[in-house]
Design a protein around this motif. Structure first.
Motif, short mmCIF file in Angstrom:
data_model
loop_
_atom_site.label_atom_id
_atom_site.label_comp_id
_atom_site.label_asym_id
_atom_site.label_seq_id
_atom_site.Cartn_x
_atom_site.Cartn_y
_atom_site.Cartn_z
N GLN A 1 -2.57 10.39 2.94
CA GLN A 1 -3.05 9.76 2.24
C GLN A 1 -3.03 10.88 1.02
N ARG B 1 1.66 5.33 -6.40
CA ARG B 1 1.18 6.14 -4.78
C ARG B 1 1.81 7.25 -4.96
N PHE C 1 2.82 0.58 8.27
CA PHE C 1 1.62 1.07 9.12
C PHE C 1 1.51 1.91 9.92
N ASP D 1 -6.83 2.61 -2.67
CA ASP D 1 -5.30 2.79 -1.29
C ASP D 1 -4.21 2.08 -1.02
N TRP D 2 -2.73 3.06 -1.32
CA TRP D 2 -1.79 2.28 -1.33
C TRP D 2 -1.30 1.47 -0.35
N ARG D 3 -2.43 1.53 0.41
CA ARG D 3 -1.76 -0.08 1.90
C ARG D 3 -2.31 -0.73 2.10
N SER D 4 -3.38 -0.93 0.90
CA SER D 4 -3.51 -3.07 0.78
C SER D 4 -2.89 -3.41 0.02
#
Lengths: 162, 102
Positions: free
Chosen positions: A116, B52, A110, B3-6
């Motif tokens: 994005q 994603r 991260f 969002d792909w981060r979560s």
């Protein structure tokens, strides 16, 4: 909301599952965690994977687990021994190392800037077309893997004659 | 769409919880369950990556992980049953000898 509620459920029930002394209780919490994961998959637009999570993971794998736990015929003494073992500070060192490793991975993944991009749902039709088209060798390899697992389980399951 | 981060962060957290259980528990039933938790977390990461990049490859890899988990669990539980018959306990520490203890 489609993500955070099941994510919190999955984290909490997984934490409960790895800290129980009784294997049956732990497996039931694990089932709840898997169902929450299925909800997350559904929210991510992977409906087929969500169905597989419920049918194969919660339905087949955990039930296999439960059958074996029944065959093991664990008694109260085993659960008590496990509880006594867990009362000692066995968690301290693993928590330190896991936190270090997790922080390192989180920083690597991260910390880097990543553009994005809005993802989109992948319908089961696309999965099937790819799986039985270009990726057909993967299906064959999966069947070989399952055959090997079957043969090994049969071989190991037979008690040797005294 | 999320969002792909979560989902990736959740997969990391679940993988670390599974690793924690693998390191800290002694009962082999819990060790196998921790391995299942880690495989499941890897599957979640594949699904999130497939979303994603909008490609079916993530779900195909998830199906492969599912196969692997099934085969691994079948063999692991067969070994567990044999160990129980031989040692009458499920502690991983009891199986440190590679020879018969007679």
């Amino acid at each position: 909301m489609m993500f955070w509620a099941p994510a919190a459920v999955a984290l909490a029930t997984t934490m409960l599952a790895i800290t129980r002394a009784n294997p049956v209780h732990a497996l039931l919490w694990f089932v709840v965690s898997l169902l929450a994961m299925a909800v997350i998959f559904f929210g991510l637009g992977a409906a087929f994977a969500a169905a597989l999570e419920v049918i194969v993971y919660a339905g087949a794998i955990v039930v296999l687990f439960l059958f074996v736990v029944m065959m093991l015929s664990l008694d109260r003494a085993a659960a008590l021994r496990e509880k006594i073992f867990m009362a000692r500070p066995v968690w301290v060192v693993p928590i330190i190392f896991v936190a270090l490793l997790g922080a390192a991975i989180a920083f690597a993944v991260f910390g880097a800037p990543m553009p994005q991009m809005a993802g989109s749902a992948v319908p089961p039709r696309d999965v099937a077309l790819r799986l039985f088209g270009d990726d057909l060798p993967a299906v064959e390899l999966a069947s070989l893997l399952l055959l090997a697992g079957l043969v090994v389980s049969f071989h190991l399951g037979v008690e040797p004659k005294k | 769409m999320t969002d792909w981060r979560s989902p990736a962060g959740l997969a990391l957290a679940l993988f670390m919880l599974g690793l924690l259980g693998l390191l800290a528990r002694k009962n082999l039933v819990f060790v196998l369950m921790s391995v299942e938790i880690m495989l499941n977390a890897a599957g979640l990461l594949f699904i999130a990556a497939g979303m994603r990049w909008s490609t079916p490859d993530g779900q195909i890899m998830f199906i492969a992980v599912l196969n692997l988990a099934g085969a691994e669990l079948a063999i692991g539980l067969a070994l567990l049953l044999r160990l129980r018959g031989r040692l009458t306990t499920l502690d991983g520490d009891a199986a440190i000898l590679l020879r018969d203890s007679s």
